[in-house]
Design a protein around this motif. Structure first.
Motif, short mmCIF file in Angstrom:
data_model
loop_
_atom_site.label_atom_id
_atom_site.label_comp_id
_atom_site.label_asym_id
_atom_site.label_seq_id
_atom_site.Cartn_x
_atom_site.Cartn_y
_atom_site.Cartn_z
N ASN A 46 43.72 54.37 13.10
CA ASN A 46 44.47 55.58 12.74
C ASN A 46 43.76 56.47 11.72
OD1 ASN A 46 44.85 54.27 10.29
ND2 ASN A 46 47.02 53.80 10.65
N VAL A 55 45.58 54.09 27.72
CA VAL A 55 46.56 55.00 27.11
C VAL A 55 45.89 56.35 26.88
CG1 VAL A 55 48.21 55.32 25.24
CG2 VAL A 55 47.59 52.99 25.97
N GLN A 56 46.20 57.31 27.71
CA GLN A 56 45.56 58.62 27.63
C GLN A 56 46.47 59.70 27.05
OE1 GLN A 56 42.63 57.42 27.68
NE2 GLN A 56 41.79 59.16 28.82
N LEU A 96 42.43 56.70 17.60
CA LEU A 96 43.63 57.08 18.37
C LEU A 96 43.65 58.57 18.67
CD1 LEU A 96 46.44 54.97 16.67
CD2 LEU A 96 45.88 54.93 19.11
N ALA A 106 38.34 51.56 21.94
CA ALA A 106 38.24 53.00 22.15
C ALA A 106 36.86 53.35 22.70
CB ALA A 106 38.50 53.74 20.84
N PHE A 121 41.36 55.29 25.51
CA PHE A 121 41.85 54.25 24.60
C PHE A 121 42.51 53.16 25.43
CE2 PHE A 121 44.44 52.24 21.36
CZ PHE A 121 43.64 52.32 20.22
N LYS A 142 51.76 59.13 23.70
CA LYS A 142 51.85 57.67 23.79
C LYS A 142 50.96 57.01 22.74
CE LYS A 142 54.73 56.95 27.27
NZ LYS A 142 54.26 56.48 28.58
N ARG A 143 49.79 57.56 22.52
CA ARG A 143 48.90 57.00 21.50
C ARG A 143 49.54 57.07 20.12
NH1 ARG A 143 42.68 59.09 22.59
NH2 ARG A 143 42.56 58.55 24.82
N GLU A 144 50.24 58.14 19.85
CA GLU A 144 50.86 58.32 18.53
C GLU A 144 51.91 57.25 18.23
OE1 GLU A 144 50.19 60.40 15.88
OE2 GLU A 144 48.36 60.64 17.07
N THR A 187 53.33 46.31 17.83
CA THR A 187 52.63 46.75 19.03
C THR A 187 53.36 46.28 20.27
OG1 THR A 187 50.49 46.73 17.90
CG2 THR A 187 50.45 46.65 20.30
N THR A 220 48.73 50.72 13.49
CA THR A 220 47.40 50.41 14.03
C THR A 220 46.37 50.93 13.04
OG1 THR A 220 48.26 50.57 16.28
CG2 THR A 220 45.88 50.59 16.06
N ARG A 226 50.34 54.69 15.95
CA ARG A 226 49.59 55.13 14.77
C ARG A 226 50.03 54.44 13.49
NH1 ARG A 226 46.01 58.70 13.37
NH2 ARG A 226 45.95 59.58 15.48
#
Length: 233
Positions: A79, A62-63, A89, A209, A95, A67-69, A187, A75, A72
């Motif tokens: 976070n 997940v770059q 994140l 990560a 990640f 998308k990572r947010e 998730t 997680t 948050r």
């Protein structure tokens, strides 16, 4: 055959890598892992061993910051809630989410396994038949796993790939942090809605990560002594 000096150098390199590695909570967001280096990390996962060679994992990188947010809120292990930072994140170079295969693909004689043995392993029919019988015995008699237990078995297999990825990274001087601090149901909902992951076939097993530490660890590495964890008979 390696000579004694070569062997000692390899041994020292391995131990140095494990001494270097720590659970990095905040990475330097400006320091990025090169494509070649990260492909080596992925290759360490791809070449990892697994029970019966079935590779019951998928790897999602997940770059996209957006998308990572999406992860948050739930997680908490990545976070930054515990240290007031953007967490892994927000700072990691790369990640990763490891997905474990479920009963749908990993129950003995599944269509997925038959195709895997034919197309990936390129095994003859008689060998496939033998493996089918052996794997059925393994699940039903030896390990006695069914349903969600099969998913848990897959997750345990995925940790082999996870460990190898982190070790490969450490050997290259790259930091990492394995993450289990997340709510699985939320998730999975994000994975299904935003990544097209089928919850019938996959469940999140762990996150990890990668990047370069922002600061040195606050505490020295501590572990039990060898004689506290190993017994010889």
């Amino acid at each position: 055959m390696k000579d004694q000096n070569q062997q000692l150098a390899i041994q020292n390199q391995i131990i140095d890598a494990f001494e270097l590695r720590h659970a990095t909570k905040v990475f330097n967001p400006e320091a990025k892992i090169s494509n070649d280096e990260f492909n080596t990390i992925l290759e360490a996962a791809r070449l990892s061993p697994s029970s019966f060679g079935f590779e019951p994992w998928q790897i999602l990188v997940v770059q996209s910051p957006e998308k990572r947010e999406l992860f948050r809120e739930f997680t908490w292990g990545a976070n930054g809630a515990f240290n007031g930072s953007a967490g892994q994140l927000g700072t990691a170079s790369h990640f990763v989410i490891l997905l474990a295969h479920t009963e749908a693909t990993m129950k003995h004689n599944s269509d997925y396994q038959q195709n895997f043995m034919k197309e990936v392993k390129q095994l003859p029919e008689e060998v496939i038949g033998f493996i089918n019988q052996a794997f059925q015995k393994f699940q039903e008699h030896d390990f006695k796993i069914e349903g969600e237990q099969i998913t848990e078995w897959s997750a345990r297999q995925s940790y082999i790939a996870l460990g190898n990825m982190m070790t490969a990274a450490a050997l290259m001087g790259i930091d990492s942090c394995p993450i289990e601090g997340f709510e699985i149901d939320k998730t999975m909902a994000v994975l299904e809605e935003h990544f097209g992951v089928d919850p019938t076939n996959y469940k999140p097993a762990a996150m990890v990560a990668f990047g370069y530490r922002a600061d040195e660890p606050a505490f020295a590495k501590t572990r039990r002594d060898m004689d506290q964890i190993v017994s010889w008979h």
